[in-house]
Design a protein around this motif. Structure first.
Motif, short mmCIF file in Angstrom:
data_model
loop_
_atom_site.label_atom_id
_atom_site.label_comp_id
_atom_site.label_asym_id
_atom_site.label_seq_id
_atom_site.Cartn_x
_atom_site.Cartn_y
_atom_site.Cartn_z
N GLN A 1 0.83 -1.21 0.00
CA GLN A 1 0.00 0.00 0.00
C GLN A 1 0.86 1.25 0.00
OE1 GLN A 1 -2.60 -0.78 3.27
NE2 GLN A 1 -4.12 -1.79 1.96
N ALA A 2 2.06 1.14 0.58
CA ALA A 2 2.94 2.30 0.67
C ALA A 2 3.79 2.49 -0.58
CB ALA A 2 3.85 2.14 1.90
N ASP A 3 3.61 1.62 -1.58
CA ASP A 3 4.48 1.65 -2.76
C ASP A 3 3.61 1.86 -4.01
OD1 ASP A 3 6.11 1.12 -4.91
OD2 ASP A 3 6.94 -0.74 -4.10
N ALA A 4 3.78 3.03 -4.65
CA ALA A 4 2.95 3.36 -5.82
C ALA A 4 3.18 2.38 -6.97
CB ALA A 4 3.23 4.79 -6.27
N HIS A 5 4.34 1.75 -7.01
CA HIS A 5 4.64 0.76 -8.04
C HIS A 5 4.59 -0.66 -7.49
CE1 HIS A 5 6.13 4.23 -10.36
NE2 HIS A 5 5.86 3.47 -11.40
N GLY A 6 3.79 -0.82 -6.44
CA GLY A 6 3.72 -2.15 -5.82
C GLY A 6 2.48 -2.90 -6.25
N TYR A 7 2.61 -4.20 -6.37
CA TYR A 7 1.47 -5.06 -6.69
C TYR A 7 1.45 -6.18 -5.67
CZ TYR A 7 -1.75 -8.13 -9.11
OH TYR A 7 -2.83 -8.90 -9.41
N PHE A 8 0.30 -6.34 -5.02
CA PHE A 8 0.20 -7.36 -3.97
C PHE A 8 -0.65 -8.53 -4.43
CE2 PHE A 8 -1.88 -9.01 -0.04
CZ PHE A 8 -0.74 -9.57 0.50
N VAL A 9 -0.10 -9.72 -4.34
CA VAL A 9 -0.87 -10.93 -4.67
C VAL A 9 -1.59 -11.37 -3.40
CG1 VAL A 9 -0.75 -13.32 -5.42
CG2 VAL A 9 0.77 -11.61 -6.44
N ASP A 10 -2.90 -11.22 -3.41
CA ASP A 10 -3.68 -11.42 -2.18
C ASP A 10 -4.29 -12.81 -2.14
OD1 ASP A 10 -5.41 -11.27 -0.02
OD2 ASP A 10 -5.66 -9.10 -0.30
N ASP A 11 -3.61 -13.71 -1.44
CA ASP A 11 -4.01 -15.12 -1.39
C ASP A 11 -5.42 -15.29 -0.82
OD1 ASP A 11 -3.68 -17.86 -1.69
OD2 ASP A 11 -2.56 -18.11 0.17
N GLU A 12 -5.87 -14.36 -0.02
CA GLU A 12 -7.19 -14.51 0.61
C GLU A 12 -8.32 -14.01 -0.28
OE1 GLU A 12 -6.15 -12.28 4.15
OE2 GLU A 12 -6.00 -14.10 5.33
N ARG A 13 -8.00 -13.18 -1.28
CA ARG A 13 -9.09 -12.52 -2.02
C ARG A 13 -8.95 -12.51 -3.53
NH1 ARG A 13 -8.63 -7.10 1.76
NH2 ARG A 13 -8.86 -8.21 3.73
N SER A 14 -7.89 -13.10 -4.06
CA SER A 14 -7.59 -12.87 -5.46
C SER A 14 -8.37 -13.74 -6.44
CB SER A 14 -6.09 -13.10 -5.70
OG SER A 14 -5.86 -13.19 -7.08
N ALA A 15 -9.07 -13.10 -7.36
CA ALA A 15 -9.77 -13.82 -8.42
C ALA A 15 -8.78 -14.40 -9.43
CB ALA A 15 -10.75 -12.89 -9.13
N SER A 16 -7.66 -13.69 -9.66
CA SER A 16 -6.69 -14.15 -10.65
C SER A 16 -6.02 -15.45 -10.20
CB SER A 16 -5.65 -13.06 -10.89
OG SER A 16 -4.73 -13.46 -11.88
N LEU A 17 -5.64 -15.50 -8.94
CA LEU A 17 -5.08 -16.75 -8.39
C LEU A 17 -6.08 -17.88 -8.58
CD1 LEU A 17 -3.69 -16.13 -4.77
CD2 LEU A 17 -2.41 -17.01 -6.71
N PHE A 18 -7.31 -17.60 -8.17
CA PHE A 18 -8.36 -18.61 -8.18
C PHE A 18 -8.55 -19.18 -9.59
CE2 PHE A 18 -12.75 -20.02 -8.24
CZ PHE A 18 -12.85 -20.73 -7.06
#
Ligand SMILES: *Cc1c(COP(=O)(O)O)cnc(C)c1O
Length: 462
Positions: A219-236
């Motif tokens: 969240q603190a990084d404008a060029h950051g991307y977080f892979v959210d294991d609890e909520r991600s549709a792309s992972l799923f």
């Protein structure tokens, strides 16, 4: 006498709290909080994305060259393991979906984790004009593309394997990569990532804490991307794409799946994304003829709790429930499955279709890990052995026998396919595997499962 539903759930809750292995089957009534809007087209899109990236992956990873960049595992006959488990031929045939051997990540996380990083990469590449639709994606391996990706950070929170998959693919594409590891993550997994230039951040807490820390950092990084294991549709959806590949393999193996040839699939479950995606994909393809069961450690049955809560069987426990709420510890040797609370997204997707969930004691995981080694010569990690308790639970427990009868499946068992999904192990160091194996061989030598898991031989006499 057939116990009433209320007494069945009281019995399940008692066994759960006592960390005794059990099988829970989904009742027919509708579950609350379940129902999600993914379609076969979404699953196909994930499958097609893997195909677009295959030439680039073959170039980035020498181990994918022979497979032209396709990351896939074999479907194997497991007659020797079937015998080692004492599973009679009259109960169907045992097969293995060998995701423990998935290249690049060495676990099932190669499916979801790599898919999500590829989707992010594709969006960036299109936005920056690095590729146009229909282009050869090997352009993304050029120094210009890599310089662009180097401005971005990809981060994830993990018990180990998701971090391995995300870290390895992200760093191979040229991203900065950070992996937030929970306390249960194994040392060798951290070392493997550091060797590839991935930043490994260690957290003293559990999986949920590591995920929360990763989310905060990005969240603190404008060029950051977080892979959210609890909520991600792309992972799923990356996991769900496995169902399309499996359907081809099933057809090639000459396996029939229909009303008279049921398919039982046993999937080790952590947060629920990997098994949820696969179960969702299989239910799209096979409908009611595929019966998916999730497998969880006795101390980490988070998906089982979520299912029970959705069916009104967990009175007095907050929703969504955590394993700590019922006095469990979330301590298990199955590091890939050490998750206290299920993914809402996975629950929403399969809460209405999953056949059931069962729990497994750590000793049983080790015993089956050794049986698999001695019978089939396959090397898996403890988490990946959870699938092998499936036939034992389904055929040998009262709950399983009752469920088979209710669903009218008993007459079709002899033609059934039992598919155990082995979810990780390829990169476990030899020394660590040697310890798993000797512990397992000691346990497997015992005449009965020492853990209270039902024995097939017992139930057949009963
Ligand atoms: C992550 C993992 C699973 C389960 O995946 P979830 O998405 O967490 O449910 C199963 N087995 C292994 C080896 C894993 O690493």
């Amino acid at each position: 006498m057939i116990p009433s539903h209320a007494s069945v759930s009281a019995f399940s809750l008692q066994a759960l709290r006592a960390a005794r292995p059990l099988l829970w089957t989904r009742p027919d009534n509708a579950a609350t909080g379940a129902g999600v809007a993914f379609t076969l087209a979404d699953v196909q899109a994930a499958h097609d994305r893997f195909a677009r990236f295959a030439p680039l992956l073959a170039q980035l990873f020498p181990e994918l060259e022979a497979a032209a960049g396709v990351i896939e595992s074999p479907l194997r006959d497991a007659a020797a393991m079937q015998q080692a488990l004492g599973l009679p031929a009259a109960s169907g045939r045992l097969w293995i979906k060998a995701d423990h051997a998935l290249p690049v990540a060495g676990s099932i996380k190669a499916r979801g984790g790599i898919h999500e990083v590829l989707e992010f990469t594709e969006k960036l590449a299109l936005a920056h004009g690095l590729v146009a639709p229909g282009d050869d994606y090997r352009k993304l391996g050029t120094p210009a593309a890599r310089a662009c990706f180097a401005q971005y950070q990809v981060a994830v929170g993990s018990t180990g394997n998701l971090g391995l998959s995300i870290g390895v693919i992200a760093s191979a594409l040229g991203f900065r990569a950070a992996v937030h590891m929970s306390a249960d993550a194994k040392e060798w997994k951290k070392a493997r990532l550091r060797a590839r230039g991935v930043e490994v951040v260690e957290h003293p807490g559990d999986y949920e804490k590591a995920v929360a820390a990763g989310r905060r950092q990005v969240q603190a990084d404008a060029h950051g991307y977080f892979v959210d294991d609890e909520r991600s549709a792309s992972l799923f959806l990356g996991y769900a794409a496995a169902a399309l590949r499996l359907r081809e393999q099933i057809a090639q193996a000459g396996i029939v799946v229909d009303a008279e040839h049921p398919l039982f699939v046993y999937l080790p479950c952590g947060v629920g994304g990997a098994p949820g995606g696969i179960a969702f994909g299989l239910s799209l393809l096979y409908g009611a003829h595929a019966h998916c069961f999730f497998a969880e450690p006795v101390q980490s049955p988070c998906f089982l709790l979520r299912m029970m809560a959705g069916h009104g069987q967990l009175p007095g426990v907050p929703v969504p429930p955590s394993v700590y709420d019922i006095g469990l510890t979330n301590q298990t040797e199955a590091d890939g499955l050490a998750v206290p609370r299920a993914s809402d997204l996975a629950y929403a997707a399969v809460g209405q279709s999953l056949a059931g969930v069962y729990t497994v004691a750590d000793d049983t995981l080790y015993g089956d890990l050794a049986r698999l080694h001695d019978s089939e010569g396959l090397r898996i990690e403890p988490s990946a052995a959870a699938g092998f308790s499936g036939p034992r639970q389904l055929l040998g427990s009262l709950a399983g026998q009752q469920w088979l009868r209710q669903r009218g499946l008993r007459p079709h068992l002899a033609r059934a396919t039992h598919l155990a999904w082995t979810t990780g192990g390829l990169y476990v160091p030899a020394e660590e595997y040697g310890r798993f194996l000797s512990r397992g061989q000691r346990l497997a030598a015992a005449p009965q499962a020492p853990t209270g898991a039902p024995s097939l031989h017992h139930s057949r006499r009963a």
